[in-house]
Design an enzyme around this catalytic site. Sequence first.
Site, PDB file in Angstrom:
ATOM      1  N   CYS A  98       0.805  -1.227   0.000  1.00 28.78           N
ATOM      2  CA  CYS A  98       0.000   0.000   0.000  1.00 28.78           C
ATOM      3  C   CYS A  98       0.837   1.276   0.000  1.00 28.78           C
ATOM      4  CB  CYS A  98      -0.939   0.004   1.204  1.00 28.78           C
ATOM      5  SG  CYS A  98      -1.929  -1.499   1.324  1.00 28.78           S
ATOM      6  N   HIS A 391      -9.136   2.609  -2.393  1.00 29.21           N
ATOM      7  CA  HIS A 391      -7.710   2.309  -2.237  1.00 29.21           C
ATOM      8  C   HIS A 391      -7.195   1.368  -3.322  1.00 29.21           C
ATOM      9  CE1 HIS A 391      -3.897   1.282  -0.568  1.00 29.21           C
ATOM     10  NE2 HIS A 391      -4.278   0.198   0.081  1.00 29.21           N
ATOM     11  N   CYS A 421       0.362   2.599   6.304  1.00 35.49           N
ATOM     12  CA  CYS A 421       0.744   1.231   6.643  1.00 35.49           C
ATOM     13  C   CYS A 421       0.792   0.440   5.344  1.00 35.49           C
ATOM     14  CB  CYS A 421      -0.276   0.614   7.593  1.00 35.49           C
ATOM     15  SG  CYS A 421      -1.946   0.514   6.898  1.00 35.49           S
TER      16      CYS A 421
END
Length: 435
Positions: A98, A391, A421
Amino acid sequence: MGKQEVRTRSGERVAIVAGLRTPFARQSTEFGQVPAVDLGKMVVQEMMARTAIDPKLIEQVVFGQVVQMPEAPNIAREIVLGTGMSINTDAYSVTRACATSFQAAVNVAESIMAGSIDIGIAGGADSSSVLPIGVSKKLAASLLALSKTKTVGQKLKLLSNLSFKDLMPVPPAVAEYSTGLSMGQTAEQMAKSYAISRAEQDALAHRSHTLAAQAWTEGKIRDEVMTAFPEPYKKWLDMDNNIRMDSKLESYAKLRPAFDRQYGSVTAANSTPLTDGAAAIMLMREGKAKELGLEIMGYIRSYAFAAIGVEKDMLMGPSYATPIALDRAGITLNDLTLIDMHEAFAAQTLANLKMFASDKFAQEQLGRAQAIGEVDMSKFNVLGGSLAYGHPFAATGARMITQTLRELKRRGGGLALNTACAAGGLGAAMILEVE
């Protein structure tokens, strides 16, 4: 820890001169048949057109993709070849889950700092709709052996050893390879470990959607999101389609827990959805940007990455990376005008906010005398976050950088933190500056 100088050897800063993204679309909606490589080409092509820069001036492209497609393993090079840049433009791909486009941005910045290039593009793209569907290991081995057989009898013998189960397609794994734990299971563990209630998670999700809807309504996001015309060009998308434009707090309580049905608090509504999209930024040596007459959006002041264990608290990366980035920038949390944290899950976000303010955590886990401080929520994710926007794994960092720089500009400049994160117990943090 010493101060970090994100500058060239002659003292020039690394400037960000452009940033753009596609709208972010929920899985299997408007971008349902668009592979990540096409999303990446789309956004880079449009960004270069808006910047009006000669594509042949781009010296390097670093792009990322988390859900890899075997037919296009180097998405960065495909983008170069598909957008009119010089065939001699260097291009390579990165992945840091990510935090992928943060890594891409840092790689380009470091090339500029080293004097290797003056201009580069960084970003990421992911599709949760167009996925690499695999086959079982037994079927894969049989197909390989089949290609080496010579007679029909040999072929039939191999095929007769396969069961119906062996023929079933294998979707991409959603769990950590090393532990078998999914992100959602880790978010659930963090909610329990840090006493984060369902009500707190739902409230943060509602806040994120409300602020994102407000940002779109007020036109704050419009100029950083292109209108996308995916093939076969019969429809278009000009806005993120995950945002609840009329979010109501009471509606969040209606959803059942997704990962711990009996005692859980993490739901689909307080988690990010699977999303398709792409985002990119253009970075330059400060002097080169001024030479070309380009407006500078802002600068990278510092950055840091951290790695922690994956068995527990895997999504606590921001709490480890942020103190390092602040130290390297020579500032404290109170010096920040804005703080933007990737909201993978409301539980993960709230757990990290608690640890930012925890002296116990700072002393026991970071070896620091005291916590970096409590976050002023009036500075935090002021335009909403990933819970609302969605996302697309590799694109989120570039979205956050562009969004933060533009909001800093509206506020007259200042310093901002971007932090995220990432799978594998990774964390990223970046300090941005606008004059």
